[in-house]
Design a protein around this motif. Sequence first.
Motif, PDB file in Angstrom:
ATOM      1  N   LEU A  85     -67.730  45.768  -3.901  1.00 54.51           N
ATOM      2  CA  LEU A  85     -69.278  45.208  -3.571  1.00 54.51           C
ATOM      3  C   LEU A  85     -70.321  46.150  -3.824  1.00 54.51           C
ATOM      4  O   LEU A  85     -71.344  45.666  -3.530  1.00 54.51           O
ATOM      5  CB  LEU A  85     -69.206  45.057  -2.003  1.00 54.51           C
ATOM      6  CG  LEU A  85     -68.044  44.045  -1.608  1.00 54.51           C
ATOM      7  CD1 LEU A  85     -68.117  44.172   0.049  1.00 54.51           C
ATOM      8  CD2 LEU A  85     -68.411  42.721  -1.801  1.00 54.51           C
ATOM      9  N   ASP A  86     -70.070  47.415  -4.639  1.00 52.50           N
ATOM     10  CA  ASP A  86     -71.312  48.209  -4.771  1.00 52.50           C
ATOM     11  C   ASP A  86     -72.050  48.547  -3.594  1.00 52.50           C
ATOM     12  O   ASP A  86     -73.069  48.872  -3.579  1.00 52.50           O
ATOM     13  CB  ASP A  86     -71.998  47.601  -5.737  1.00 52.50           C
ATOM     14  CG  ASP A  86     -73.292  48.656  -6.499  1.00 52.50           C
ATOM     15  OD1 ASP A  86     -72.674  49.830  -6.181  1.00 52.50           O
ATOM     16  OD2 ASP A  86     -74.071  48.273  -6.806  1.00 52.50           O
ATOM     17  N   ARG A  87     -71.029  49.079  -2.716  1.00 52.34           N
ATOM     18  CA  ARG A  87     -71.509  49.575  -1.352  1.00 52.34           C
ATOM     19  C   ARG A  87     -71.225  50.998  -1.009  1.00 52.34           C
ATOM     20  O   ARG A  87     -71.272  51.439   0.088  1.00 52.34           O
ATOM     21  CB  ARG A  87     -70.998  48.733  -0.204  1.00 52.34           C
ATOM     22  CG  ARG A  87     -71.740  47.299  -0.195  1.00 52.34           C
ATOM     23  CD  ARG A  87     -73.130  47.275   0.064  1.00 52.34           C
ATOM     24  NE  ARG A  87     -73.536  45.886   0.110  1.00 52.34           N
ATOM     25  CZ  ARG A  87     -74.071  45.174  -0.637  1.00 52.34           C
ATOM     26  NH1 ARG A  87     -74.074  45.609  -2.031  1.00 52.34           N
ATOM     27  NH2 ARG A  87     -74.545  43.859  -0.646  1.00 52.34           N
ATOM     28  N   ILE A  88     -70.652  51.660  -2.011  1.00 49.89           N
ATOM     29  CA  ILE A  88     -70.173  53.204  -1.696  1.00 49.89           C
ATOM     30  C   ILE A  88     -71.547  54.070  -1.883  1.00 49.89           C
ATOM     31  O   ILE A  88     -72.522  53.460  -2.278  1.00 49.89           O
ATOM     32  CB  ILE A  88     -69.309  53.687  -2.650  1.00 49.89           C
ATOM     33  CG1 ILE A  88     -69.894  53.654  -4.078  1.00 49.89           C
ATOM     34  CG2 ILE A  88     -68.004  52.953  -2.667  1.00 49.89           C
ATOM     35  CD1 ILE A  88     -68.927  54.494  -5.291  1.00 49.89           C
ATOM     36  N   GLN A  89     -71.531  55.250  -1.004  1.00 52.63           N
ATOM     37  CA  GLN A  89     -72.747  55.980  -1.104  1.00 52.63           C
ATOM     38  C   GLN A  89     -72.927  56.829  -2.567  1.00 52.63           C
ATOM     39  O   GLN A  89     -72.822  58.106  -2.411  1.00 52.63           O
ATOM     40  CB  GLN A  89     -72.650  56.915  -0.017  1.00 52.63           C
ATOM     41  CG  GLN A  89     -72.774  55.968   1.247  1.00 52.63           C
ATOM     42  CD  GLN A  89     -72.504  56.894   2.493  1.00 52.63           C
ATOM     43  OE1 GLN A  89     -72.514  58.115   2.541  1.00 52.63           O
ATOM     44  NE2 GLN A  89     -73.106  56.305   3.840  1.00 52.63           N
ATOM     45  N   SER A  90     -73.219  56.219  -3.513  1.00 54.26           N
ATOM     46  CA  SER A  90     -73.497  56.606  -4.839  1.00 54.26           C
ATOM     47  C   SER A  90     -75.114  57.064  -4.564  1.00 54.26           C
ATOM     48  O   SER A  90     -75.793  56.713  -3.941  1.00 54.26           O
ATOM     49  CB  SER A  90     -73.324  55.613  -5.848  1.00 54.26           C
ATOM     50  OG  SER A  90     -74.081  54.786  -5.815  1.00 54.26           O
ATOM     51  N   ARG A  91     -75.411  57.983  -5.505  1.00 56.63           N
ATOM     52  CA  ARG A  91     -76.878  58.303  -5.453  1.00 56.63           C
ATOM     53  C   ARG A  91     -77.780  57.176  -5.648  1.00 56.63           C
ATOM     54  O   ARG A  91     -78.920  57.159  -5.399  1.00 56.63           O
ATOM     55  CB  ARG A  91     -76.913  59.766  -6.486  1.00 56.63           C
ATOM     56  CG  ARG A  91     -76.200  60.780  -5.606  1.00 56.63           C
ATOM     57  CD  ARG A  91     -76.738  62.080  -6.600  1.00 56.63           C
ATOM     58  NE  ARG A  91     -76.524  63.328  -5.818  1.00 56.63           N
ATOM     59  CZ  ARG A  91     -76.633  64.544  -6.409  1.00 56.63           C
ATOM     60  NH1 ARG A  91     -77.265  64.683  -7.640  1.00 56.63           N
ATOM     61  NH2 ARG A  91     -76.236  65.518  -5.750  1.00 56.63           N
ATOM     62  N   GLU A  92     -77.594  56.218  -6.556  1.00 50.83           N
ATOM     63  CA  GLU A  92     -78.240  55.429  -6.856  1.00 50.83           C
ATOM     64  C   GLU A  92     -78.602  54.441  -5.570  1.00 50.83           C
ATOM     65  O   GLU A  92     -79.526  53.917  -5.375  1.00 50.83           O
ATOM     66  CB  GLU A  92     -77.595  54.431  -8.063  1.00 50.83           C
ATOM     67  CG  GLU A  92     -78.435  53.239  -8.426  1.00 50.83           C
ATOM     68  CD  GLU A  92     -77.632  52.155  -9.269  1.00 50.83           C
ATOM     69  OE1 GLU A  92     -78.268  51.937 -10.304  1.00 50.83           O
ATOM     70  OE2 GLU A  92     -76.499  51.795  -8.827  1.00 50.83           O
ATOM     71  N   ASN A  93     -77.181  54.184  -4.787  1.00 49.77           N
ATOM     72  CA  ASN A  93     -77.457  53.171  -3.681  1.00 49.77           C
ATOM     73  C   ASN A  93     -78.146  54.092  -2.799  1.00 49.77           C
ATOM     74  O   ASN A  93     -78.974  53.310  -1.782  1.00 49.77           O
ATOM     75  CB  ASN A  93     -75.992  52.843  -3.182  1.00 49.77           C
ATOM     76  CG  ASN A  93     -75.354  51.815  -4.005  1.00 49.77           C
ATOM     77  OD1 ASN A  93     -76.160  51.095  -4.628  1.00 49.77           O
ATOM     78  ND2 ASN A  93     -74.011  51.771  -3.697  1.00 49.77           N
ATOM     79  N   LEU A  94     -78.205  55.240  -2.403  1.00 47.11           N
ATOM     80  CA  LEU A  94     -78.974  56.242  -1.569  1.00 47.11           C
ATOM     81  C   LEU A  94     -80.441  56.160  -1.733  1.00 47.11           C
ATOM     82  O   LEU A  94     -81.213  55.822  -0.938  1.00 47.11           O
ATOM     83  CB  LEU A  94     -78.304  57.576  -1.667  1.00 47.11           C
ATOM     84  CG  LEU A  94     -76.955  57.733  -0.930  1.00 47.11           C
ATOM     85  CD1 LEU A  94     -76.463  59.284  -1.080  1.00 47.11           C
ATOM     86  CD2 LEU A  94     -76.820  57.323   0.625  1.00 47.11           C
ATOM     87  N   ARG A  95     -80.444  56.030  -3.175  1.00 40.48           N
ATOM     88  CA  ARG A  95     -82.120  55.963  -3.513  1.00 40.48           C
ATOM     89  C   ARG A  95     -82.632  54.508  -3.279  1.00 40.48           C
ATOM     90  O   ARG A  95     -83.692  54.610  -2.736  1.00 40.48           O
ATOM     91  CB  ARG A  95     -82.143  56.279  -5.050  1.00 40.48           C
ATOM     92  CG  ARG A  95     -83.606  56.224  -5.608  1.00 40.48           C
ATOM     93  CD  ARG A  95     -83.619  56.222  -7.247  1.00 40.48           C
ATOM     94  NE  ARG A  95     -82.909  55.516  -7.959  1.00 40.48           N
ATOM     95  CZ  ARG A  95     -82.857  54.313  -7.990  1.00 40.48           C
ATOM     96  NH1 ARG A  95     -84.155  53.372  -7.676  1.00 40.48           N
ATOM     97  NH2 ARG A  95     -82.049  53.534  -8.847  1.00 40.48           N
ATOM     98  N   LYS A  96     -81.765  53.398  -3.547  1.00 39.79           N
ATOM     99  CA  LYS A  96     -82.362  52.279  -3.004  1.00 39.79           C
ATOM    100  C   LYS A  96     -82.642  51.989  -1.669  1.00 39.79           C
ATOM    101  O   LYS A  96     -83.494  51.579  -1.140  1.00 39.79           O
ATOM    102  CB  LYS A  96     -81.233  51.049  -3.774  1.00 39.79           C
ATOM    103  CG  LYS A  96     -81.121  51.084  -5.118  1.00 39.79           C
ATOM    104  CD  LYS A  96     -80.114  50.009  -5.606  1.00 39.79           C
ATOM    105  CE  LYS A  96     -79.940  49.822  -6.995  1.00 39.79           C
ATOM    106  NZ  LYS A  96     -78.999  49.018  -7.506  1.00 39.79           N
ATOM    107  N   ARG A  97     -81.773  52.738  -0.915  1.00 37.13           N
ATOM    108  CA  ARG A  97     -82.076  52.679   0.567  1.00 37.13           C
ATOM    109  C   ARG A  97     -82.925  53.662   1.089  1.00 37.13           C
ATOM    110  O   ARG A  97     -83.223  53.881   2.242  1.00 37.13           O
ATOM    111  CB  ARG A  97     -80.592  52.910   1.192  1.00 37.13           C
ATOM    112  CG  ARG A  97     -79.718  51.854   0.910  1.00 37.13           C
ATOM    113  CD  ARG A  97     -78.188  52.181   1.421  1.00 37.13           C
ATOM    114  NE  ARG A  97     -77.273  51.502   0.844  1.00 37.13           N
ATOM    115  CZ  ARG A  97     -75.871  51.853   0.779  1.00 37.13           C
ATOM    116  NH1 ARG A  97     -75.468  53.008   1.489  1.00 37.13           N
ATOM    117  NH2 ARG A  97     -75.084  51.209   0.220  1.00 37.13           N
ATOM    118  N   ASN A  98     -83.627  54.260   0.232  1.00 38.19           N
ATOM    119  CA  ASN A  98     -84.694  55.615   0.406  1.00 38.19           C
ATOM    120  C   ASN A  98     -84.082  56.482   1.167  1.00 38.19           C
ATOM    121  O   ASN A  98     -84.993  57.344   2.076  1.00 38.19           O
ATOM    122  CB  ASN A  98     -85.788  54.783   1.195  1.00 38.19           C
ATOM    123  CG  ASN A  98     -86.634  53.680   0.573  1.00 38.19           C
ATOM    124  OD1 ASN A  98     -86.816  54.125  -0.677  1.00 38.19           O
ATOM    125  ND2 ASN A  98     -87.105  52.675   1.219  1.00 38.19           N
TER     126      ASN A  98
END
Length: 291
Positions: free
Chosen positions: A138-151
Amino acid sequence: MVGIPLSGMILRGGEGTKLNLKYKRMFDVSNQQQNPISDMGLWVDGGWVWRFNWRRALFVWEVKLLDELTTSLQNFKPVVSEEDKWVWVVSEGGGFSVASAYKYLQDQGLVEVSKAFEALWKIPAPSNVLAFAWKALLDRIQSRENLRKRNIIAVGQVSLCLLCQEDEESTGHVLFSCKRSWEVWMWCYNWWGIQTALPHDCKGHFEQHVSVGRRSVGIGWLVVWCSCIWAIWLARNQMVFKHAVNVADKERLTEVIKLKSWIWLRGKLKGFSYSFYEWSTNPKVCLEGAG
């Protein structure tokens, strides 16, 4: 039940609508909008009697609504000797389970059932590993890209992949297309005698591995798939949180992958009783024998 507001109640056998929505007019003129049920009535001779309080005298047509509300509440009977409890109304026994929630969402058409997710939950791997694989799909792991998207990682902060220090750490990159991860996958394919191209997105990568050979071989390959992404992610976390070095070396990760996949298959796949040496040297033969 007496500790929750009446407005939030959904009565069994009803249309599944909260009372404050079904009887909005009565809710709007009530002085008890946030009161718990325990403050909206009293016990008289062992029975519960409602006591509503209104901001003003009710109009004639509102009295009719009040009669409807009172009729709706007739089947709701608090019991002094029983403790309050939550009830999951979509299950016969009233108990919650992830399976019942997922089935309810499926029945409502709120979730897409894909071949990938159907196959995932059948893999004989630990539940925490399957949960991680599910989040990765689901692309919901805490990758740095996802962390950046969540500010969580501010704009301008480093979000490069720790394994290669070349590209932003997305789910697809860190698990598949990073050159360190790619080397691990190439070793796995060579171990199994498979030649293939690697999709860079997680779902496409997983679906490519769902139908590999006969059933037992396919299940074993999916176990290896899970052990690969799990080993890569654990190595990445050791680098993030423990500042470990050399944990993402291909030689180390491949040994971890072989060992974990063997342990999971030994514990969860019926008929798999092969030694670690046999598994390491010829995994496909082991799985064909187990099937």
